[in-house]
Design an enzyme around this catalytic site. Structure first.
Site, PDB file in Angstrom:
ATOM      1  N   TYR A 199       0.969  -1.151   0.037  1.00 36.26           N
ATOM      2  CA  TYR A 199       0.044  -0.023  -0.198  1.00 36.26           C
ATOM      3  C   TYR A 199       0.819   1.219  -0.008  1.00 36.26           C
ATOM      4  O   TYR A 199       0.476   2.393  -0.591  1.00 36.26           O
ATOM      5  CB  TYR A 199      -0.768   0.025   1.458  1.00 36.26           C
ATOM      6  CG  TYR A 199      -2.327  -0.620   1.070  1.00 36.26           C
ATOM      7  CD1 TYR A 199      -2.438  -2.017   0.832  1.00 36.26           C
ATOM      8  CD2 TYR A 199      -3.499   0.205   1.308  1.00 36.26           C
ATOM      9  CE1 TYR A 199      -3.590  -2.548   0.368  1.00 36.26           C
ATOM     10  CE2 TYR A 199      -4.665  -0.483   1.376  1.00 36.26           C
ATOM     11  CZ  TYR A 199      -4.641  -1.846   0.913  1.00 36.26           C
ATOM     12  OH  TYR A 199      -5.940  -2.278   0.862  1.00 36.26           O
ATOM     13  N   LYS A 250       3.078 -15.245   1.790  1.00 37.06           N
ATOM     14  CA  LYS A 250       3.315 -16.003   0.668  1.00 37.06           C
ATOM     15  C   LYS A 250       4.729 -16.159   0.452  1.00 37.06           C
ATOM     16  O   LYS A 250       5.534 -16.013  -0.488  1.00 37.06           O
ATOM     17  CB  LYS A 250       2.851 -15.045  -0.514  1.00 37.06           C
ATOM     18  CG  LYS A 250       2.725 -15.739  -1.969  1.00 37.06           C
ATOM     19  CD  LYS A 250       1.681 -16.699  -1.959  1.00 37.06           C
ATOM     20  CE  LYS A 250       1.694 -17.698  -3.353  1.00 37.06           C
ATOM     21  NZ  LYS A 250       1.065 -18.744  -3.427  1.00 37.06           N
ATOM     22  N   ASP A 253      -2.918 -17.980  -0.002  1.00 35.76           N
ATOM     23  CA  ASP A 253      -3.887 -18.771  -0.940  1.00 35.76           C
ATOM     24  C   ASP A 253      -4.733 -19.827  -0.093  1.00 35.76           C
ATOM     25  O   ASP A 253      -5.849 -20.007  -0.120  1.00 35.76           O
ATOM     26  CB  ASP A 253      -3.433 -19.310  -2.344  1.00 35.76           C
ATOM     27  CG  ASP A 253      -1.913 -20.193  -1.942  1.00 35.76           C
ATOM     28  OD1 ASP A 253      -1.586 -19.916  -0.894  1.00 35.76           O
ATOM     29  OD2 ASP A 253      -1.692 -20.724  -3.154  1.00 35.76           O
ATOM     30  N   ASP A 284      -6.565  -7.184   3.997  1.00 38.10           N
ATOM     31  CA  ASP A 284      -7.717  -6.119   3.358  1.00 38.10           C
ATOM     32  C   ASP A 284      -8.372  -7.417   2.489  1.00 38.10           C
ATOM     33  O   ASP A 284      -9.777  -7.540   3.078  1.00 38.10           O
ATOM     34  CB  ASP A 284      -7.039  -5.639   2.302  1.00 38.10           C
ATOM     35  CG  ASP A 284      -8.176  -4.526   1.457  1.00 38.10           C
ATOM     36  OD1 ASP A 284      -9.166  -4.151   2.444  1.00 38.10           O
ATOM     37  OD2 ASP A 284      -8.270  -4.547   0.332  1.00 38.10           O
ATOM     38  N   ASP A 309     -12.371  -9.031   3.936  1.00 43.62           N
ATOM     39  CA  ASP A 309     -13.680  -8.904   3.254  1.00 43.62           C
ATOM     40  C   ASP A 309     -14.396 -10.624   3.321  1.00 43.62           C
ATOM     41  O   ASP A 309     -15.569 -10.852   3.410  1.00 43.62           O
ATOM     42  CB  ASP A 309     -13.796  -8.516   1.904  1.00 43.62           C
ATOM     43  CG  ASP A 309     -13.764  -6.836   1.813  1.00 43.62           C
ATOM     44  OD1 ASP A 309     -13.462  -6.269   2.693  1.00 43.62           O
ATOM     45  OD2 ASP A 309     -14.440  -6.500   0.781  1.00 43.62           O
TER      46      ASP A 309
HETATM   47  C1  IPM Z   1     -10.372  -1.177   4.190  1.00 37.33           C
HETATM   48  C2  IPM Z   1     -10.663  -0.480   2.984  1.00 37.33           C
HETATM   49  C3  IPM Z   1      -9.249   0.387   2.467  1.00 37.33           C
HETATM   50  C4  IPM Z   1      -8.306  -0.491   2.231  1.00 37.33           C
HETATM   51  C5  IPM Z   1      -9.587   1.295   1.149  1.00 37.33           C
HETATM   52  C6  IPM Z   1     -10.889   2.105   1.370  1.00 37.33           C
HETATM   53  C7  IPM Z   1      -8.435   2.284   0.953  1.00 37.33           C
HETATM   54  O1  IPM Z   1     -10.927  -1.260   1.786  1.00 37.33           O
HETATM   55  O2  IPM Z   1     -10.267  -0.330   5.268  1.00 37.33           O
HETATM   56  O3  IPM Z   1     -10.526  -2.447   4.074  1.00 37.33           O
HETATM   57  O4  IPM Z   1      -7.960  -0.811   1.454  1.00 37.33           O
HETATM   58  O5  IPM Z   1      -7.536  -0.326   3.568  1.00 37.33           O
HETATM   59 MN    MN Z   2     -10.962  -3.326   2.498  1.00 38.68          MN
END
Ligand code: IPM
Ligand code: MN
Length: 355
Positions: A142, A188, A220, A244, A248
């Site tokens: 990042y 990884k 993975d 990240d 999700d």
């Molecule tokens: C998160 C979001 C952020 C990230 C974005 C909005 C920059 O997806 O907090 O998970 O990638 O960290």
């Molecule tokens: Mn995110």
């Protein structure tokens, strides 16, 4: 009477609606407790671009730093997607994390009993899931230099120093020591040098935590195990990008990404935000789920204000509300007694706190 200053960053899309509900709940808790919260609102993300020409204006930086903690909604939206990178809402958030030195991102994943059926995964797989993703937040790909995009070629750099790995590993081991004493470091290392160093440093840190059992997993495989047997995880320790993605995925284990809170801490004040985005497609319709933000406020009370008692009140009010069958639209397909709006959800939760 104790006084706290809390910076509020509503952001874009559903950000404003979900923040209003979190404030409602925080107010309901504070009237029962011997403290008061002063809210100070500032602009971030697309709305800051519209008002100030940049996603993290000077006013916001100076303003938030006067507070004891920050509660944020969400940022981003199609309106700002085509702007040059420095002007995009995401850059504002990344810069804020960097300024705060918030390298420890904690993302707890717990399945509420009432929502067992809300996950697309089978009941047997998710019953009893209780894990925390510890994501490194101010380094890795990042932020790595060099980075560039030209017409024909683009690249980013995934880089970690020994010191950056060490401090996030310590945060992960400390957390694991106070939980079920199991940590899985995700990397990884079969392909990336940066992961080889990650593994080495994590193993060095592990020597100081003999009570915690450490395993390593390639990312993975971790993505697969997370849906195959999420109960097998206690603390997942990982880098910025992998964390990240995996968080999700973990959102679906819990039933909806609208349920997961996070805290980001380091050297300075803590930043608390839901893990989901600004969902511009459902903004201003009153259907967004405010629970992830309300639970982020609960993390804030515990971690920044050291009010674990108040934090617990919020968590039980959320559980109770879900047990009674109240659901926002995202989790309404399963055993809903009543589908409620964003505002109603906040009010019912706040009501349970005052009982
Ligand atoms: C998160 C979001 C952020 C990230 C974005 C909005 C920059 O997806 O907090 O998970 O990638 O960290
Ligand atoms: Mn995110």
């Amino acid at each position: 009477m104790q006084n706290y200053n809390l910076a509020i960053l509503r952001g874009d899309g559903i950000g404003s609606e979900i923040i209003s509900e979190a404030i409602k709940v925080l107010d309901a808790v504070s009237v029962l407790s011997n403290y008061e919260i002063n809210y100070n609102e500032h602009c971030i993300g697309g709305s800051a671009v519209d008002n100030y020409g940049e996603p993290l204006p000077r006013e916001t930086i100076d303003g938030v730093l006067q507070n004891d903690a920050i509660l944020m909604g969400a940022i981003g939206g199609p309106k700002w997607e085509k702007l040059e990178k420095a002007k995009r809402p995401e850059s504002g958030l990344l810069k804020l994390r960097e300024i705060l030195g918030a390298y420890i991102n904690i993302r707890p994943v717990k399945v509420f009993d009432a929502l067992i059926d809300a996950s697309p995964l089978k009941k047997e797989i998710i019953t009893g899931v209780d894990m925390v993703i510890v994501r490194e937040l101010t380094g890795g790909i990042y932020f790595g230099q060099p980075r560039e995009k030209t017409v024909d070629k683009a690249y980013n750099t995934m880089v970690y120093t020994r010191e950056e790995i060490k401090r996030i590993a310590i945060a992960g081991f400390e957390l694991a020591r106070n939980r079920n004493k199991k940590i899985c470091s995700v990397d990884k290392a079969n392909v990336l040098e940066v992961s080889e160093l990650w593994r080495e440093v994590v193993e060095e840190v592990a020597n100081n935590y003999e009570d915690v059992s450490l395993s390593h997993m390639y990312v993975d495989n971790a993505a697969m195990q997370l849906v195959r047997d999420p109960k097998s995880f206690d603390v997942i320790l990982t880098s910025n990008l992998f964390g990240d993605i995996l968080s999700d995925e973990a959102g679906m284990v819990s039933g909806s990404i609208g349920l997961l809170p996070s805290s980001s801490r380091g050297d300075g004040i803590g930043l608390y935000e839901p893990i989901h985005g600004s969902a511009p497609d459902i903004a201003d319709q009153g259907i967004a789920n405010p629970i992830a933000t309300i639970l982020s406020a609960a993390m804030l009370l515990k971690e920044s204000f050291k009010r674990d008692d108040c934090s617990k009140k919020i968590i039980s009010a959320v559980s109770k509300t879900l047990e009674e069958g109240y659901r926002t639209k995202d989790i309404a397909m399963f055993n809903a007694k009543e589908v409620v709006s964003t505002e109603e959800m906040g009010s019912i939760i706040a009501g349970h706190i005052s009982e």
